[in-house]
Design an enzyme around this catalytic site. Structure first.
Site, PDB file in Angstrom:
ATOM      1  N   TYR A  28       2.066  15.775  -4.774  1.00 12.82           N
ATOM      2  CA  TYR A  28       3.237  16.534  -4.318  1.00 12.82           C
ATOM      3  C   TYR A  28       3.374  17.863  -5.051  1.00 12.82           C
ATOM      4  CZ  TYR A  28       4.848  13.044  -1.117  1.00 12.82           C
ATOM      5  OH  TYR A  28       4.938  12.212  -0.033  1.00 12.82           O
ATOM      6  N   TYR A 155      11.755   6.684   3.681  1.00 12.52           N
ATOM      7  CA  TYR A 155      10.455   7.041   3.098  1.00 12.52           C
ATOM      8  C   TYR A 155       9.825   5.757   2.574  1.00 12.52           C
ATOM      9  CZ  TYR A 155       6.937   8.649  -0.147  1.00 12.52           C
ATOM     10  OH  TYR A 155       5.743   8.832  -0.797  1.00 12.52           O
ATOM     11  N   ASP A 259      12.022  -2.654   2.204  1.00  7.90           N
ATOM     12  CA  ASP A 259      11.210  -1.920   1.238  1.00  7.90           C
ATOM     13  C   ASP A 259      12.050  -1.766  -0.023  1.00  7.90           C
ATOM     14  OD1 ASP A 259       9.933  -0.099  -0.338  1.00  7.90           O
ATOM     15  OD2 ASP A 259       9.499   1.341   1.265  1.00  7.90           O
ATOM     16  N   LYS A 288       6.746  -0.284  -8.337  1.00  6.62           N
ATOM     17  CA  LYS A 288       7.417   0.544  -9.348  1.00  6.62           C
ATOM     18  C   LYS A 288       7.884  -0.258 -10.571  1.00  6.62           C
ATOM     19  CE  LYS A 288       8.962   4.378  -6.410  1.00  6.62           C
ATOM     20  NZ  LYS A 288       8.286   5.555  -6.899  1.00  6.62           N
TER      21      LYS A 288
HETATM   22  N1  PMP Z   1       8.657   2.903  -0.703  1.00  6.15           N
HETATM   23  C1  PMP Z   1       9.671   3.510  -1.325  1.00  6.15           C
HETATM   24  C2  PMP Z   1      11.076   3.130  -0.966  1.00  6.15           C
HETATM   25  C3  PMP Z   1       9.424   4.481  -2.282  1.00  6.15           C
HETATM   26  O1  PMP Z   1      10.441   5.110  -2.874  1.00  6.15           O
HETATM   27  C4  PMP Z   1       8.071   4.801  -2.603  1.00  6.15           C
HETATM   28  C5  PMP Z   1       7.711   5.842  -3.645  1.00  6.15           C
HETATM   29  N2  PMP Z   1       8.662   6.684  -4.089  1.00  6.15           N
HETATM   30  C6  PMP Z   1       7.054   4.136  -1.931  1.00  6.15           C
HETATM   31  C7  PMP Z   1       7.372   3.183  -0.996  1.00  6.15           C
HETATM   32  C8  PMP Z   1       5.625   4.454  -2.209  1.00  6.15           C
HETATM   33  O2  PMP Z   1       5.274   3.968  -3.452  1.00  6.15           O
HETATM   34  P1  PMP Z   1       3.983   4.530  -4.213  1.00  6.15           P
HETATM   35  O3  PMP Z   1       4.271   5.935  -4.569  1.00  6.15           O
HETATM   36  O4  PMP Z   1       3.863   3.631  -5.402  1.00  6.15           O
HETATM   37  O5  PMP Z   1       2.831   4.388  -3.290  1.00  6.15           O
END
Ligand code: PMP
Length: 449
Positions: A28, A155, A259, A288
């Site tokens: 990014y 997202y 998610d 995460k």
């Molecule tokens: N889902 C959500 C809700 C996220 O916030 C993120 C990353 N910010 C992801 C999926 C993607 O995770 P990663 O960057 O570990 O691939």
């Protein structure tokens, strides 16, 4: 190659930056405009330190990964211990205690029959796996359903399936021709003192109802970030809305994917955001904070009956998915240690304290004319700059640079300024962060950034 087995250098920060600029492609990042990256030499608790020992408080938990703090002695020890026995083994035809212990622990923490853990590497892959399970579960039942429902602003990661369900995030225009079929419904984002939330929820629910009706028999699943859309700018919804839309999807026979990559592990004030609404999705994506923010590890957890749909005598019914580092033992051990800390350190109580501190800022923010939509959920404080502009706008980049220069990792998402600290943050550190956050706003308003 030199003869040392360890190629790490003891280079100066300037040298590291120079070679970074020659060899690295950052995530990014528009390398055409970006300023030099900051070299982090070490980290401890809520703080990062540069090579000169200058402290930067990590007020966004390093992209929301770091839960209990950096370099936690118990997680460090768990990884070191694990490395002495087995660092990795392929996960088809093999298993190991850390993976099984972690799966059992996750199943015990999640509600209902969310019991089957499919490991992958990061948030995006956990979403990819959830989409594939949902899609193939219909095929295994003799139906083809290839449309997905997602929410405006949602997202879910940067791989192709995850980008598709995040298509409304306006991040992925370049890839639109590669995306799968997704219907987007409104997300009724709300904030402190929001008078119009009932109307917005009703509109979102009726749009969902219309979509469920219109695309009847073609929708495989609906995916949502429960309670809080992270990358859209910490947009919160109310638990009642979440419960109602799950009920509607279920009534239409559509699978529900939560998610919880960003919301899991305490980020909304509960261990999992689904607890706010008392609902159980069919699939949940975790990453995460799973490892305390230490290692790339993710889990897609499915309900038992979904797993059963993949059983049979043919490989065709099995899930054709797997990664080299599936269930990496070091990462699973880090996750077990991180999960153990919630009880040992009374983490959820710490989150309650952070929440109370954040709430004292609501009036301060409400009194300003340059910001609006102030809101707090669990350990997250967020608000909008009234003249903030888009992602990576000049205002947000200037603010970010000023905050970093003044010792705080506060990184606005477009017009949204937010704090989401590691849970180990002290009251004193929080007060310093609020003071710096406000000073940055004052300077932005007076043009002295
Ligand atoms: N889902 C959500 C809700 C996220 O916030 C993120 C990353 N910010 C992801 C999926 C993607 O995770 P990663 O960057 O570990 O691939």
């Amino acid at each position: 190659m030199n003869e040392q087995s360890n190629l790490l250098t003891a280079a100066s920060p300037d040298d590291i930056v120079a070679r970074d600029k020659r060899y690295i492609w950052h995530p990014y990042t528009q390398h055409g405009t970006e300023t030099d990256p900051l070299v982090v030499a070490r980290a401890k608790g809520a703080s990062l330190f540069d090579a000169d020992g200058r402290e930067i408080l990590d007020m966004i938990s390093s992209w929301w990964t770091c839960t209990h703090g950096h370099a936690h002695p118990k997680i460090n020890a768990a990884i070191a211990r694990q490395a002495e026995t087995i660092e990795h083994v392929m996960f088809a035809g093999f298993t190991h205690a850390p993976a099984v212990d972690l799966a059992e622990t996750l199943a015990s923490l999640l509600p209902g029959d969310l019991n089957r853990v499919f490991y992958s590497d990061d948030g995006s892959t956990s979403v990819e796996v959830a989409i594939k399970i949902a899609y193939q579960s219909w095929i295994n039942r003799g139906e083809t359903r290839s449309t997905l429902i997602a929410f405006e602003g949602g997202y879910h990661g940067d791989t192709l399936g995850a980008m598709s369900v995040g298509c409304s995030s306006q991040m992925f225009g370049a890839f639109k021709d590669l995306m799968c079929d997704v219907r987007v419904v409104p997300f009724p984002a709300t904030f402190d003192g929001d008078d119009a939330v009932d109307e917005r929820e009703a509109a979102a629910l009726s749009a969902l109802e219309a979509t469920l009706f219109e695309c009847k028999d073609t929708i495989a699943a609906m995916i949502i970030e429960p309670m809080m859309q992270g990358s859209a700018g910490m947009r919160f919804c109310r638990p009642g809305f979440l419960a109602r839309m799950v009920e509607m999807a279920r009534a239409a026979g559509v699978l529900v994917i939560f998610d919880e990559v960003a919301t899991g592990f305490g980020r909304t004030g509960r261990l999992f955001a689904m607890e706010h609404a008392g609902v159980t999705p069919d699939l949940v994506c975790l990453s995460k904070g799973l490892t305390g923010g230490y290692m790339p590890l993710a889990a897609t957890v499915a309900r038992d009956w979904l797993f059963d749909l993949f059983l049979g005598q043919d490989f065709d019914r099995a899930l054709p998915h797997g990664h080299s580092f599936t269930a990496n033992p070091l990462a699973c051990s880090a996750a077990l240690a991180a999960l153990g800390l919630y009880a040992e350190e009374q983490t959820m109580m710490r989150i309650v304290k952070i929440n109370a501190a954040h709430r004292t800022m609501l009036d301060v923010l409400a009194a300003r004319t340059d910001v609006s939509r102030q809101r707090v959920l669990g350990p997250v404080l967020a608000f909008e700059l009234n003249e903030g502009g888009a992602y990576q706008s000049e205002a947000s980049r200037k603010l970010r640079a000023w905050y970093i220069a003044n010792g705080f990792n506060i990184r606005p998402i477009g017009p949204t300024v937010y704090l989401m600290p590691p849970y180990c943050i002290t009251d004193e550190e929080l007060l310093r962060a609020y003071a710096c956050m406000i000073e940055g706003l004052d300077r932005l308003a007076s043009g002295s950034l």
